[in-house]
Design an enzyme around this catalytic site. Sequence first.
Site, PDB file in Angstrom:
ATOM      1  N   ASP A  13       0.857  -1.176   0.000  1.00 21.56           N
ATOM      2  CA  ASP A  13       0.000   0.000   0.000  1.00 21.56           C
ATOM      3  C   ASP A  13       0.898   1.233   0.000  1.00 21.56           C
ATOM      4  O   ASP A  13       2.102   1.134   0.300  1.00 21.56           O
ATOM      5  CB  ASP A  13      -0.906  -0.033   1.236  1.00 21.56           C
ATOM      6  CG  ASP A  13      -1.898   1.111   1.255  1.00 21.56           C
ATOM      7  OD1 ASP A  13      -2.381   1.497   0.168  1.00 21.56           O
ATOM      8  OD2 ASP A  13      -2.193   1.639   2.339  1.00 21.56           O
ATOM      9  N   ASP A  15      -0.221   5.028   1.061  1.00 19.78           N
ATOM     10  CA  ASP A  15      -0.460   5.899   2.212  1.00 19.78           C
ATOM     11  C   ASP A  15      -0.492   5.082   3.497  1.00 19.78           C
ATOM     12  O   ASP A  15      -1.207   4.081   3.609  1.00 19.78           O
ATOM     13  CB  ASP A  15      -1.788   6.644   2.042  1.00 19.78           C
ATOM     14  CG  ASP A  15      -1.754   7.603   0.861  1.00 19.78           C
ATOM     15  OD1 ASP A  15      -0.760   8.335   0.740  1.00 19.78           O
ATOM     16  OD2 ASP A  15      -2.701   7.603   0.055  1.00 19.78           O
TER      17      ASP A  15
END
Length: 259
Positions: A13, A15
């Site tokens: 991922d 953020d």
Amino acid sequence: MTERKRIDFWLSDMDGVLVHEGRPIPGADEFIKRLSESGTPFRVLTNNSIYTARDLSVRLSAAGLDVPPASIWTSAVATAEFLDDQRAGGTAYVIGEAGLTTALHEVGYVLTDLDPDYVVLGETRTYSFTQITRAIRLIEGGARFIATNPDAIGPSTEGSLPACGAVAAMITKATGVAPYFVGKPNPRMMRSALNAIGGHSETTAMIGDRMDTDIVCGMEAGLYTILVLTGVTARDQVERFPYRPSLVVDSVADLIEFI
């Protein structure tokens, strides 16, 4: 936690794992550098459909992270790949920004509001009542409903903003038609990214900061899941979920030695 197997491919991922509010998380630069220098295949995943992969690459570069556009997999790209697989050369009415429209153009889709095959809802900072009304009428007329991701809110410097999931709920309430969400936690997004790097689920790890999206998505895709504690989910919240990550670490810096 399960015993760690050899990891040959990495999905991560963005953020909360590599950056937080535009700033790099300590160790993220070294982690990406190690992946690149070792030639280890990887993809950075994000549900953000506003920006193109090139846009995000530049933003990450500004934060000191050298991630080429080809290594970024957005929900917009995953949505375009899904539609190309379902109905190649189709037509769509799109509510979204350049990240989504560019991805659809690149797979040969025609964007139109005249009897489209699909209504495709993505992220935008300026949801238009006129566009939403048009989408509702097209869906009522038979267009299939697709949304890039189910995130209900998005962050901003002023506070939360309504996001794709919230607007999709409004359209569903008006039409009685629920969308097919392509982005996380749909495991299809991870499987499509995995296919893009030629990986296999048994030797691929997914790094995320959220139990309810990254980890459940990785688990359902059959990946080795790693929760980092630099984002949304705190350590004391892990046990509240009916599923567990394969590994919990403080940050991505703890994973450099695994490469």
